[in-house]
Design an enzyme around this catalytic site. Structure first.
Site, short mmCIF file in Angstrom:
data_model
loop_
_atom_site.label_atom_id
_atom_site.label_comp_id
_atom_site.label_asym_id
_atom_site.label_seq_id
_atom_site.Cartn_x
_atom_site.Cartn_y
_atom_site.Cartn_z
N THR A 1 -5.69 -2.75 2.84
CA THR A 1 -4.89 -1.99 3.79
C THR A 1 -3.92 -1.10 3.03
OG1 THR A 1 -3.34 -2.10 5.65
CG2 THR A 1 -3.24 -3.91 4.06
N HIS B 1 -3.93 -20.01 0.70
CA HIS B 1 -3.62 -20.99 -0.34
C HIS B 1 -4.43 -22.28 -0.18
CE1 HIS B 1 -1.64 -22.18 -3.84
NE2 HIS B 1 -0.37 -22.03 -3.50
#
Length: 418
Positions: A339, A391
């Site tokens: 992005t 994560h």
């Protein structure tokens, strides 16, 4: 007679909303002519007619949400011989309504599964169920044939949260269980109110789901873009003259991302339940801002394309995204996303992961800044690049190794442009 079904507009998309019919019953249609508009959390787009003929039946009205592959219309050749007695309206998913919420509450409060039925669900739903320790046999599916959708899971979770506090006999309102809870003291002074568009609502749901599902961690690296700025400046006029299109910085970062993904395949992954899917293809989604929201068309096989090929693809996808002309297969099978919020002047941000991918690269504006060059101070073209990652499946060390590789490609660019 040809059936028209709700298309799938992304990997995790299981339903879509018809926002407008471009044709009415009895109208002639040409093959690939826009037939209706749909809205999902990934794309707001026109759907073309699969064949030429006459629109004979419409089964799903404007504003209704149905599952992918649900029959929405039929096209015939317009001859009298094709006219048949209208069949019963096909089973389809109803828009989110009180029965689905009521059933979810009943399952949570009473703990009664819906018999020994065959559980129908998507990989996304099964992943959500595992993440939230949900027994799918206790969830009532409101989709076609009892299929369990993302909305059913969300209704079940809301009901489960409320079940500990609400007696089984007490009524539970949809507002209390809905995705969009009213903010305290949200309306005061002089104001106006407008409803969320279908696209904005589904984007809100998708982003909320992404943040709830994946523990987001971000790492930021400062990249010296002076080499690619110089290379672009030297080539941009001839590039435009030869190819009829402007040269931007996006192809450079696409190539650098592809090179880094090849060396660090642990970034190019998705988590499916307790299994890690490691993609061999490098298909990069590119966020495109629209007036009504955001679309992420996918560029396949980025590692196999040249700067010219990438620039043409970037321009084509962005233009067709803004004109609502993307095809279903152009917003699917992405393995990584980029992005570029820097195009609006932003220097730094932490973008949300585009599920079911595990990482997204955010690019800040390339700007002049004083930096240390050896033991001296120099003015360089700097970009702050952010990698947001899941994560659960990616560790910080791996993320930083990926970013270090990407940084090295950009700062030491050698690939010819023309």
């Amino acid at each position: 007679m040809s059936d028209v079904v709700m298309p799938q507009m992304g990997e995790s998309i299981v339903e879509g909303t018809i926002t407008k019919w471009m044709k009415q019953i009895g109208d002639k249609v040409e093959r690939d002519e826009p037939l209706f508009e749909i809205s999902t959390d990934k794309v707001d787009s026109e759907v073309p007619a699969p064949v030429a003929g006459v629109l004979q039946e419409i089964f799903v009205q404007e504003g209704e949400t149905v599952e992918i592959n649900t029959l929405v219309a039929r096209i015939g050749d317009g001859s009298d011989g094709n006219k048949e007695e209208a069949p019963a309206e096909p089973s389809r998913q109803e828009p989110a309504a009180s029965p689905a919420v009521t059933q979810a509450v009943a399952a949570v409060v009473n703990g009664k599964p819906d018999g020994d039925r065959r559980i129908r669900s998507s990989p996304l739903v099964r992943r959500l169920a595992k993440e939230h320790d949900i027994d799918l046999s206790q969830v009532t599916g409101t989709g076609q044939g009892g299929r369990i959708s993302k909305k059913d899971i969300e209704a079940y979770l809301k009901a489960r949260e409320s079940a500990a506090e609400v007696p089984a006999s007490a009524p539970v309102s949809e507002e209390a269980l809905g995705t969009f809870r009213p903010a305290p003291a949200a309306r005061f002074g002089s104001y106006s109110v407008e409803p969320l568009s279908t696209m904005r609502r589904t984007i809100a749901e998708h982003m909320s789901l992404s943040m709830r599902l994946a523990p987001h961690v971000a790492t930021v690296h400062q990249i010296d873009c002076s080499v690619i700025v110089k290379a672009r400046d030297e080539a941009k006029h001839k590039f435009l003259e030869q190819n009829g299109t402007k040269l931007t910085f996006m192809p450079f970062f696409l190539r650098a991302s592809a090179a880094a993904l090849k060396e660090h395949s642990a970034i190019n992954v998705s988590l499916d339940g307790d299994q890690v899917v490691i993609y061999k293809d490098i298909n990069i989604g590119m966020a495109v801002a629209l007036t009504a929201g955001l679309i992420v068309p996918v560029i396949p096989a980025v590692d196999e394309k040249s700067i010219l090929g990438l620039q043409k693809t970037v321009n084509d996808l962005a233009n067709r995204a803004r004109n609502r002309q993307l095809k279903p297969d152009e917003v699917t099978q992405g393995t990584f996303s980029i992005t570029n919020y820097g195009s609006y002047g932003s220097l730094f941000a932490t973008p949300a992961i585009n599920q079911p991918q595990s990482a997204i690269l955010g690019l800040g504006a390339i700007h002049k800044a004083p930096v240390a060059v050896g033991d001296a101070i120099g003015i360089r073209s700097i970009c702050y690049a952010t990698l947001s990652f899941d994560h659960r499946v990616i560790d910080g060390a791996v993320a930083d190794q990926f970013m270090t590789h990407l940084k090295a490609v950009i700062e030491n660019w050698t690939e010819p442009i023309l």
